[in-house]
Write a protein that holds these residues in place. Structure first.
Motif, PDB file in Angstrom:
ATOM      1  N   ALA A  39       2.816   3.023   5.859  1.00 23.62           N
ATOM      2  CA  ALA A  39       3.497   3.303   4.596  1.00 23.62           C
ATOM      3  C   ALA A  39       4.568   2.260   4.302  1.00 23.62           C
ATOM      4  O   ALA A  39       5.305   1.851   5.196  1.00 23.62           O
ATOM      5  N   THR A  40       4.627   1.867   3.051  1.00 20.65           N
ATOM      6  CA  THR A  40       5.704   0.986   2.616  1.00 20.65           C
ATOM      7  C   THR A  40       6.969   1.815   2.434  1.00 20.65           C
ATOM      8  O   THR A  40       6.917   3.050   2.350  1.00 20.65           O
ATOM      9  N   ASP A  41       8.095   1.146   2.365  1.00 13.31           N
ATOM     10  CA  ASP A  41       9.351   1.865   2.184  1.00 13.31           C
ATOM     11  C   ASP A  41       9.341   2.743   0.940  1.00 13.31           C
ATOM     12  O   ASP A  41       9.905   3.824   0.928  1.00 13.31           O
ATOM     13  N   ALA A  42       8.664   2.280  -0.111  1.00  9.82           N
ATOM     14  CA  ALA A  42       8.649   3.008  -1.376  1.00  9.82           C
ATOM     15  C   ALA A  42       7.965   4.365  -1.273  1.00  9.82           C
ATOM     16  O   ALA A  42       8.323   5.300  -1.987  1.00  9.82           O
ATOM     17  N   VAL A  43       6.982   4.489  -0.408  1.00  4.25           N
ATOM     18  CA  VAL A  43       6.233   5.749  -0.301  1.00  4.25           C
ATOM     19  C   VAL A  43       6.369   6.408   1.070  1.00  4.25           C
ATOM     20  O   VAL A  43       5.728   7.421   1.339  1.00  4.25           O
ATOM     21  N   ARG A  44       7.195   5.841   1.913  1.00  3.05           N
ATOM     22  CA  ARG A  44       7.317   6.329   3.291  1.00  3.05           C
ATOM     23  C   ARG A  44       7.639   7.816   3.362  1.00  3.05           C
ATOM     24  O   ARG A  44       6.978   8.564   4.083  1.00  3.05           O
ATOM     25  N   SER A  45       8.646   8.268   2.641  1.00  2.00           N
ATOM     26  CA  SER A  45       9.043   9.685   2.740  1.00  2.00           C
ATOM     27  C   SER A  45       7.919  10.600   2.247  1.00  2.00           C
ATOM     28  O   SER A  45       7.687  11.660   2.832  1.00  2.00           O
ATOM     29  N   ASP A  46       7.200  10.193   1.203  1.00  2.00           N
ATOM     30  CA  ASP A  46       6.074  11.004   0.729  1.00  2.00           C
ATOM     31  C   ASP A  46       4.944  10.996   1.758  1.00  2.00           C
ATOM     32  O   ASP A  46       4.322  12.033   2.006  1.00  2.00           O
TER      33      ASP A  46
END
Length: 163
Positions: A39-46
């Protein structure tokens, strides 16, 4: 902690709690290794919330996903150490599960030891014994394993970022 001074019940509760905390920390490192890679930082939490932390995806599933992902990690040397660490996590997890799900079978004259019976999927009973000394050794081993998982995660993270 002075385990020898605790009552059997308190020692049992402390052992179960401490083992559970390490299991949680091991799982967190495995989740982080997978999230760092996929996961990239932009979608990591999702990604973590929707895939890795969802109800039904067991700790064992995450271990198996991490094991299957090993060939895709860029730092092949560090990645090669991960399967053995995951096997050690599985061994620890089995030991911890005995205390979380087993039945206390401690005899009267156990001398500070706790005896927990677990029954495997084939129906075979096994008694797991922990003493203050063996528990301290287990925690030292768990701390080393946690450090090694963190080192692998850090090395893999650096490799995937291209640094």
């Amino acid at each position: 902690m002075e385990y020898r001074r605790l009552s059997k019940e308190d020692f049992d509760a402390i052992v179960t709690g401490e083992l559970t905390h390490y299991a949680i920390w091991f799982e967190d490192q495995i989740v982080a290794i997978l999230a760092d890679h996929f996961a990239t930082d932009a979608v990591r939490s999702d990604f973590v919330r929707l895939f890795l932390r969802r109800d039904g995806l067991t700790f064992q599933d995450k271990i198996e996903i991490a094991r299957a992902a090993v060939p895709s990690f860029k730092n092949r040397g560090v990645a090669a150490t991960l399967p053995a660490l995951l096997t050690r996590v599985e061994t620890f997890k089995s030991f911890r599960n005995a205390f979380a799900h087993g039945i206390d079978e401690t005899p009267e004259n156990a001398g500070g030891a706790i005896h927990v019976e677990v029954v495997n999927r084939a129906g075979k009973a096994k008694v797991v014994v922990v003493t203050p000394d063996s528990h301290e050794a287990m925690l030292e081993s768990a701390e080393r394993l946690l450090s090694q998982l963190k080192e692998v995660r850090d090395a893999l993270s650096v490799a995937s970022s291209g640094a």
